[in-house]
Design an enzyme around this catalytic site. Sequence first.
Site, PDB file in Angstrom:
ATOM      1  N   LYS A  67     -15.300  21.507  -6.918  1.00 35.92           N
ATOM      2  CA  LYS A  67     -14.842  22.073  -8.154  1.00 35.92           C
ATOM      3  C   LYS A  67     -14.187  20.654  -9.186  1.00 35.92           C
ATOM      4  O   LYS A  67     -14.440  20.468 -10.232  1.00 35.92           O
ATOM      5  CB  LYS A  67     -13.681  23.168  -7.970  1.00 35.92           C
ATOM      6  CG  LYS A  67     -13.089  23.561  -9.203  1.00 35.92           C
ATOM      7  CD  LYS A  67     -12.108  24.463  -9.132  1.00 35.92           C
ATOM      8  CE  LYS A  67     -12.277  25.717  -8.247  1.00 35.92           C
ATOM      9  NZ  LYS A  67     -11.207  26.603  -8.346  1.00 35.92           N
ATOM     10  N   LYS A  79      -7.424  22.700   0.871  1.00 39.10           N
ATOM     11  CA  LYS A  79      -7.021  24.283   0.788  1.00 39.10           C
ATOM     12  C   LYS A  79      -5.947  24.341   2.168  1.00 39.10           C
ATOM     13  O   LYS A  79      -6.186  23.763   3.299  1.00 39.10           O
ATOM     14  CB  LYS A  79      -8.021  25.115   0.959  1.00 39.10           C
ATOM     15  CG  LYS A  79      -7.922  26.493   0.476  1.00 39.10           C
ATOM     16  CD  LYS A  79      -8.009  26.603  -1.191  1.00 39.10           C
ATOM     17  CE  LYS A  79      -7.535  27.797  -1.744  1.00 39.10           C
ATOM     18  NZ  LYS A  79      -7.820  28.050  -3.013  1.00 39.10           N
ATOM     19  N   THR A 153      -7.135  29.463 -16.042  1.00 38.99           N
ATOM     20  CA  THR A 153      -8.335  29.833 -15.481  1.00 38.99           C
ATOM     21  C   THR A 153      -9.343  30.823 -16.507  1.00 38.99           C
ATOM     22  O   THR A 153     -10.505  30.911 -16.551  1.00 38.99           O
ATOM     23  CB  THR A 153      -8.311  30.441 -14.032  1.00 38.99           C
ATOM     24  OG1 THR A 153      -7.571  29.587 -13.412  1.00 38.99           O
ATOM     25  CG2 THR A 153      -9.384  30.713 -13.510  1.00 38.99           C
ATOM     26  N   GLY A 183     -11.851  43.280 -11.185  1.00 37.44           N
ATOM     27  CA  GLY A 183     -10.487  42.771 -10.877  1.00 37.44           C
ATOM     28  C   GLY A 183      -9.360  42.290 -12.087  1.00 37.44           C
ATOM     29  O   GLY A 183      -9.977  41.355 -12.446  1.00 37.44           O
ATOM     30  N   VAL A 187      -5.713  36.796 -13.744  1.00 41.02           N
ATOM     31  CA  VAL A 187      -6.874  35.967 -14.365  1.00 41.02           C
ATOM     32  C   VAL A 187      -7.718  37.126 -15.308  1.00 41.02           C
ATOM     33  O   VAL A 187      -7.700  37.075 -16.409  1.00 41.02           O
ATOM     34  CB  VAL A 187      -7.926  35.144 -13.459  1.00 41.02           C
ATOM     35  CG1 VAL A 187      -8.985  34.895 -14.496  1.00 41.02           C
ATOM     36  CG2 VAL A 187      -7.257  34.186 -12.819  1.00 41.02           C
ATOM     37  N   GLY A 188      -8.050  38.318 -14.339  1.00 40.24           N
ATOM     38  CA  GLY A 188      -8.997  39.167 -15.197  1.00 40.24           C
ATOM     39  C   GLY A 188      -8.270  39.858 -16.496  1.00 40.24           C
ATOM     40  O   GLY A 188      -8.927  40.178 -17.209  1.00 40.24           O
ATOM     41  N   ASP A 206     -10.818  47.840 -11.025  1.00 39.46           N
ATOM     42  CA  ASP A 206      -9.825  47.339 -10.119  1.00 39.46           C
ATOM     43  C   ASP A 206      -9.651  48.560  -8.785  1.00 39.46           C
ATOM     44  O   ASP A 206      -9.645  49.537  -9.204  1.00 39.46           O
ATOM     45  CB  ASP A 206      -8.643  47.139 -10.732  1.00 39.46           C
ATOM     46  CG  ASP A 206      -7.625  45.981  -9.991  1.00 39.46           C
ATOM     47  OD1 ASP A 206      -7.473  44.896 -10.227  1.00 39.46           O
ATOM     48  OD2 ASP A 206      -7.159  46.366  -8.813  1.00 39.46           O
ATOM     49  N   ALA A 264     -13.972  34.559  -9.743  1.00 38.13           N
ATOM     50  CA  ALA A 264     -13.704  34.391  -8.208  1.00 38.13           C
ATOM     51  C   ALA A 264     -14.196  33.350  -7.595  1.00 38.13           C
ATOM     52  O   ALA A 264     -15.318  32.650  -8.121  1.00 38.13           O
ATOM     53  CB  ALA A 264     -14.325  35.626  -7.642  1.00 38.13           C
TER      54      ALA A 264
HETATM   55  P1  NAI Z   1      -5.018  38.635  -8.292  1.00 36.43           P
HETATM   56  O1  NAI Z   1      -4.656  38.613  -7.062  1.00 36.43           O
HETATM   57  O2  NAI Z   1      -3.923  38.352  -9.656  1.00 36.43           O
HETATM   58  O3  NAI Z   1      -5.854  39.601  -9.076  1.00 36.43           O
HETATM   59  C1  NAI Z   1      -6.985  40.201  -8.321  1.00 36.43           C
HETATM   60  C2  NAI Z   1      -7.148  41.663  -8.545  1.00 36.43           C
HETATM   61  O4  NAI Z   1      -8.317  41.920  -7.910  1.00 36.43           O
HETATM   62  C3  NAI Z   1      -6.124  42.585  -7.985  1.00 36.43           C
HETATM   63  O5  NAI Z   1      -5.935  43.528  -9.346  1.00 36.43           O
HETATM   64  C4  NAI Z   1      -6.787  43.537  -7.223  1.00 36.43           C
HETATM   65  O6  NAI Z   1      -6.273  44.660  -7.040  1.00 36.43           O
HETATM   66  C5  NAI Z   1      -8.258  43.122  -7.316  1.00 36.43           C
HETATM   67  N1  NAI Z   1      -9.258  43.603  -6.455  1.00 36.43           N
HETATM   68  C6  NAI Z   1      -9.432  43.039  -5.382  1.00 36.43           C
HETATM   69  N2  NAI Z   1     -10.452  43.520  -4.693  1.00 36.43           N
HETATM   70  C7  NAI Z   1     -11.130  44.242  -5.479  1.00 36.43           C
HETATM   71  C8  NAI Z   1     -12.300  45.071  -5.431  1.00 36.43           C
HETATM   72  N3  NAI Z   1     -13.103  44.911  -4.286  1.00 36.43           N
HETATM   73  N4  NAI Z   1     -12.910  45.580  -6.387  1.00 36.43           N
HETATM   74  C9  NAI Z   1     -12.186  45.684  -7.544  1.00 36.43           C
HETATM   75  N5  NAI Z   1     -10.858  44.909  -7.690  1.00 36.43           N
HETATM   76  C10 NAI Z   1     -10.601  44.268  -6.883  1.00 36.43           C
HETATM   77  O7  NAI Z   1      -6.022  37.138  -8.408  1.00 36.43           O
HETATM   78  P2  NAI Z   1      -6.013  36.356  -9.620  1.00 36.43           P
HETATM   79  O8  NAI Z   1      -5.225  35.248  -9.742  1.00 36.43           O
HETATM   80  O9  NAI Z   1      -6.511  37.090 -10.922  1.00 36.43           O
HETATM   81  O10 NAI Z   1      -7.607  35.714  -9.246  1.00 36.43           O
HETATM   82  C11 NAI Z   1      -8.761  36.234  -9.380  1.00 36.43           C
HETATM   83  C12 NAI Z   1      -9.952  35.615  -8.481  1.00 36.43           C
HETATM   84  O11 NAI Z   1      -9.981  34.238  -9.203  1.00 36.43           O
HETATM   85  C13 NAI Z   1      -9.601  35.240  -7.001  1.00 36.43           C
HETATM   86  O12 NAI Z   1     -10.725  35.223  -6.468  1.00 36.43           O
HETATM   87  C14 NAI Z   1      -8.995  33.792  -6.961  1.00 36.43           C
HETATM   88  O13 NAI Z   1      -9.442  32.938  -5.702  1.00 36.43           O
HETATM   89  C15 NAI Z   1      -9.884  33.074  -8.210  1.00 36.43           C
HETATM   90  N6  NAI Z   1      -9.289  32.110  -8.849  1.00 36.43           N
HETATM   91  C16 NAI Z   1      -8.301  32.393  -9.416  1.00 36.43           C
HETATM   92  C17 NAI Z   1      -7.521  31.153 -10.117  1.00 36.43           C
HETATM   93  C18 NAI Z   1      -6.114  31.125 -10.737  1.00 36.43           C
HETATM   94  O14 NAI Z   1      -5.871  30.387 -11.633  1.00 36.43           O
HETATM   95  N7  NAI Z   1      -5.525  32.208 -10.508  1.00 36.43           N
HETATM   96  C19 NAI Z   1      -8.140  29.780 -10.034  1.00 36.43           C
HETATM   97  C20 NAI Z   1      -9.615  30.035  -9.636  1.00 36.43           C
HETATM   98  C21 NAI Z   1     -10.174  30.990  -8.877  1.00 36.43           C
END
Ligand code: NAI
Length: 353
Positions: A67, A79, A153, A183, A187-188, A206, A264
Site C-alpha cells: 500500500k 502491522k 479512506t 459494512g 468508512v462505509g 451491515d 476492506a
Molecule cells: P468499522 O469496524 O468501523 O466498520 C466495519 C463495519 O462492517 C461494522 O459496521 C460491522 O458491523 C460491519 N461488518 C462486519 N462484518 C460484516 C459482514 N460480514 N457483512 C456486513 N457487515 C459487516 O471499520 P472501518 O474503519 O469502517 O473499516 C472498514 C474496512 O476498511 C475494514 O476492513 C478495514 O480494515 C478497512 N480499512 C479501514 C481504514 C480506515 O481508515 N478506517 C483504512 C484502510 C482499510
Amino acid sequence: MFEQLIRGWDGEQVVVRYDRLANAWMLVGVHSTALGPAMGGTRMKAYRSPDEGLHDVLLLSEAMTMKQAAAGLDLGGGKAVLAVPRVPEPGSPARRELLVRYGDLVESMGGTYVTAADMNTGEADLDVVGERTSHVLGRSAACGGSGSSAGATALGVFHGIRASVRQAFGDDDLGGRTVLIQGIGAVGSRLAELLRDAGAQLLLADLDEARAAGLAAALGAGSVTAAHHVFDADCDVFSPCATGGVLSAESIPLLRCRVVAGAANNQLATPWDAQRLQGRGILYAPDYVINAGGVIHLAGYERLGLDPAQVDTRIADIAETLTGLFEEAERLGITTAAAADRLARERLDAAKS
Ligand code: NAI
C-alpha cells in the site's frame, strides 16, 4: 505453529511479547523498511489462538508494504496485533494499562515500527500509546495528531469508484449508478454520504441491520440489503467495506456487478480470485491502492507537513493511479491485482537498489 507461519513469510522481523498481566499477546510484524519505517495499525481482537493473530500480522504487514509503495509514500509496511482474551472496554483501566505497556514495546523498537489505529483501536487509544512513544500516527488533535483517517479512506474509495466506473462504463457519472456497500462502519458510512451527494443509488448492508436502516433513513437515500444477500444483489458497483477475504471461489460466481471497489483490506481470499473476477468480466480495483486515503492522511499531515488541500489532492490522485493500473492490465493481459503488485514492486526494487 509460530515458527512455521513466520518461515513462510518474506518480511524482516516479528516481535512477540506475552503480557502476563493481561494474558495478552503483543505481536508486531515489520514486513519491510525498504522505503522507510514500517507503518501500520494496531488491531485489538480476541482470537481463538495467538497463531490466528500472527497470521493477521504477517498478511496485513505485507499488504501495508504494498500500500505505501503503490501510494508513493516513504514508509514501509508493518502491522501489530494485541491478541486479548476479551477486548477491554474503551476508557477502562485495564485497557489503559495494556496500551501503556504496548507503547513501551513500540518505543523499544526505536522507530523501526510506527503504529496507528486499526480494528478496535482509535484516537483515544493512540493518545495513551503516545504517552510512551512518539512512533505513533493518528492521535487526537489535542495530543498533536491528525485524528481518525476513516474519512480520508472513504474519500479515496469514492475517487476510486469514480475511476472504476469510468473504466467499466465509459463515463464517471454516478447519477443513477447503484452501489452496494458491505459494512456501514466508520468508512462505509462516510462513503455512503459521498456517493449519495454524487447521485448514486445506495444499497446498504451491515451485520447490524438497524445501523444500515438508520443510515439509509438519515441519508434519505438508499435501501437496506440483508448481510447474507450482498453477493447476489443486482448492482453496478460492489464495495466491500467490512472485512477481508470476501472475494472467493464461492462468492465470485454469485456476483451481479460490473465493478468491485471498496475499502476492506485483503479482499481476495486467494491470489487466484483476481483471475476469477477477470474471468467474469468484473473490474477489480485493487484493495491496497483504492484504500490508501487513510495512510495518505496520516503521513501527509504528520510526516510531510501537508495542508488539507494538498492532502486532498494526493487522495484524489488514487483515481489516476487506478486508471493507470487498469490500462496497464489491459495492455499486458494481466489482472488489475497483478498490475498493482508490479507497480508496488517496481518502487520497492528501485528503493532497494
Ligand atoms: P468499522 O469496524 O468501523 O466498520 C466495519 C463495519 O462492517 C461494522 O459496521 C460491522 O458491523 C460491519 N461488518 C462486519 N462484518 C460484516 C459482514 N460480514 N457483512 C456486513 N457487515 C459487516 O471499520 P472501518 O474503519 O469502517 O473499516 C472498514 C474496512 O476498511 C475494514 O476492513 C478495514 O480494515 C478497512 N480499512 C479501514 C481504514 C480506515 O481508515 N478506517 C483504512 C484502510 C482499510
